[in-house]
Design an enzyme around this catalytic site. Structure first.
Site, PDB file in Angstrom:
ATOM      1  N   ARG A  91       0.848  -1.177   0.000  1.00 43.09           N
ATOM      2  CA  ARG A  91       0.000   0.000   0.000  1.00 43.09           C
ATOM      3  C   ARG A  91       0.894   1.241   0.000  1.00 43.09           C
ATOM      4  O   ARG A  91       1.810   1.349   0.820  1.00 43.09           O
ATOM      5  CB  ARG A  91      -0.865  -0.006   1.264  1.00 43.09           C
ATOM      6  CG  ARG A  91      -1.742   1.196   1.341  1.00 43.09           C
ATOM      7  CD  ARG A  91      -2.582   1.171   2.572  1.00 43.09           C
ATOM      8  NE  ARG A  91      -3.487   2.305   2.562  1.00 43.09           N
ATOM      9  CZ  ARG A  91      -4.354   2.552   3.507  1.00 43.09           C
ATOM     10  NH1 ARG A  91      -4.465   1.752   4.540  1.00 43.09           N
ATOM     11  NH2 ARG A  91      -5.137   3.594   3.431  1.00 43.09           N
ATOM     12  N   HIS A 180      -8.075   7.125   0.272  1.00 42.92           N
ATOM     13  CA  HIS A 180      -8.873   5.904   0.507  1.00 42.92           C
ATOM     14  C   HIS A 180      -9.338   5.294  -0.821  1.00 42.92           C
ATOM     15  O   HIS A 180     -10.380   4.633  -0.875  1.00 42.92           O
ATOM     16  CB  HIS A 180     -10.135   6.203   1.343  1.00 42.92           C
ATOM     17  CG  HIS A 180      -9.881   6.557   2.774  1.00 42.92           C
ATOM     18  ND1 HIS A 180     -10.558   7.585   3.398  1.00 42.92           N
ATOM     19  CD2 HIS A 180      -9.070   6.034   3.703  1.00 42.92           C
ATOM     20  CE1 HIS A 180     -10.157   7.683   4.649  1.00 42.92           C
ATOM     21  NE2 HIS A 180      -9.235   6.753   4.863  1.00 42.92           N
TER      22      HIS A 180
END
Ligand code: ADP
Length: 396
Positions: A91, A180
């Site tokens: 990530r 997000h």
């Protein structure tokens, strides 16, 4: 095929190992307090006892070694050999304008990631450290970078440009990025699956409500808006972040409260939000309990949060010229019955009506719309790690 997903922070490393044949989690864990006193690994294998190991963890390379040792451990491990890991998905917080989709990591990409550090000085350096540490230990294993910002690179120019001189956008890349993205993409895809409709035909508002909260407009499968902006500080009021405020307040506070330039960012990120309004907590469970016990500032904090979320739904319905579904996700969106109720209250103009009995649900997929609600209201637990694993598999 087994894929390891890594989310590396400045002092922590979270991981999940997936079996992609059935998308199950073989093991997950966290290495905490890297570079600090009291380092700790917490490892939870599926169908085996969890284990915790306390020892000093001086850097991310040692953290990666600890994680791999735990995955290979005779008693608590789930791998016979490290070569069973087919790929690693990392990530990455900020991909700037450079990265509009996930990428396989090589030397050039790593350089590109480093160029994005000024945009996310708190997050990207740790992401890069994690990638470098895994690369040193597993040099032959393919690795992918999955960006929080990439899904939002379809936001059109008129929505990402701020009212500052255009040259400064060009010079410093100051624009709305949105965050997000992995979660918004995952839940919007799940909405299409749930409704049995092609995502290309849907106008969806996705509400990722957690410690950090962001709201997106997803039109025909593409993000066209996100409430977070240049940084994750913009948008709806959050646990400890102020969200969107009049920029003049910043200078006013610095002057009146004597907060210096290097402290103000921390202040707006950590001391504000519902914590600041309520004076009670940043955690919505505490706020709901306090409000129920009569604490008026806790109630005010919840009211502010729900009102701001409601306004984003309205403005995004306008931006998309319609609304087929809204979806709640994140710790608050998945679990808080009362926040969902408050946000959806008096929204019939937008075709939004929820059924209180159906809304009585926590942490699982549900359609909470009332009969006759033109806009479907769904709860879908997010799964950013699975999305990262799936993206990694597609890349390799
Ligand atoms: P992060 O943004 O750190 O990933 P999460 O998405 O896990 O955060 O959300 C954490 C927040 O979810 C907690 O701070 C809490 O406010 C909220 N939350 C979790 N469970 C509940 C619950 N049962 N009721 C209300 N709020 C909850």
């Amino acid at each position: 095929m087994k894929v390891l997903v890594i989310n590396c922070g400045s002092s922590s490393l979270k991981y999940q190992l997936f079996n992609m044949e059935n998308q199950s989690v073989l093991a997950k864990g966290i290495v905490e307090r890297i570079g600090l006193e009291g380092g700790m690994l917490k490892h939870q294998p599926a169908n085996k006892d969890k284990v915790e190991i306390s020892e000093n963890i001086p850097n991310h390379k040692v953290a990666v070694k600890m994680m791999l040792d735990a995955l290979l451990d005779k008693k608590h491990g789930v791998l016979e050999n490290i070569s069973e890991i087919s790929a690693v998905g990392h990530r990455v917080a900020h991909g700037g304008e450079k990265f509009a989709r996930p990428v396989l990591i090589n030397d050039a990409i790593l350089e590109g990631l480093k160029e994005c550090i000024p945009l996310a000085p708190l997050h990207n350096p740790a992401n890069v450290l994690g990638i470098e540490a895994v690369r040193q230990i597993l040099p032959e294993t393919p690795m992918a970078a999955i960006f929080d910002t990439a899904f939002h690179q379809t936001i059109p120019e008129h929505a990402y440009i701020y009212g500052i001189p255009y040259e400064l956008y060009k010079k410093y890349s100051i624009r709305r990025y949105g965050f997000h993205g992995t979660s918004h993409r995952y839940v919007s895809m799940q909405v299409a699956r749930f409704l049995g409709k092609p995502i290309e035909d849907l106008k969806i508002v996705t509400l990722h409500l957690g410690n950090g909260s962001s709201i997106s407009a997803v039109k025909n499968g593409k993000s066209i808006e996100n409430s977070m902006g240049f940084t994750p500080l913009e948008g709806i009021v959050m646990g400890t972040r102020c969200g969107s405020i009049d920029p003049s307040i910043v200078f006013f506070l610095m002057e009146k409260e004597g907060i210096s330039l290097d402290k103000i960012n921390d202040y707006l990120n950590k001391k504000c939000g519902v914590l600041g309004i309520s004076g009670v907590s940043s955690d919505f469970r505490d706020l709901e309990d306090a409000a129920a016990a009569g604490n008026t500032r806790a109630k005010l904090a919840l009211d502010v949060f729900a009102y701001q979320a409601k306004k984003y739904i309205g403005s995004y319905a306008a931006a998309m010229n319609g609304l087929d579904a809204i979806v709640f996700t994140g710790g608050i969106g998945e679990n808080s019955i009362s926040i969902r109720r408050m946000i959806c209250d008096e929204m019939d103009y937008f075709g939004i009506k929820i059924d209180d009995a159906k809304n009585n649900v926590r942490g699982k997929e549900a359609d909470i719309s009332a009969d006759g609600s033109k806009t479907r209201v769904l709860v879908i637990p997010t799964n950013e790690e699975l999305m990262i694993a799936l993206d990694t598999v597609s890349l390799i």
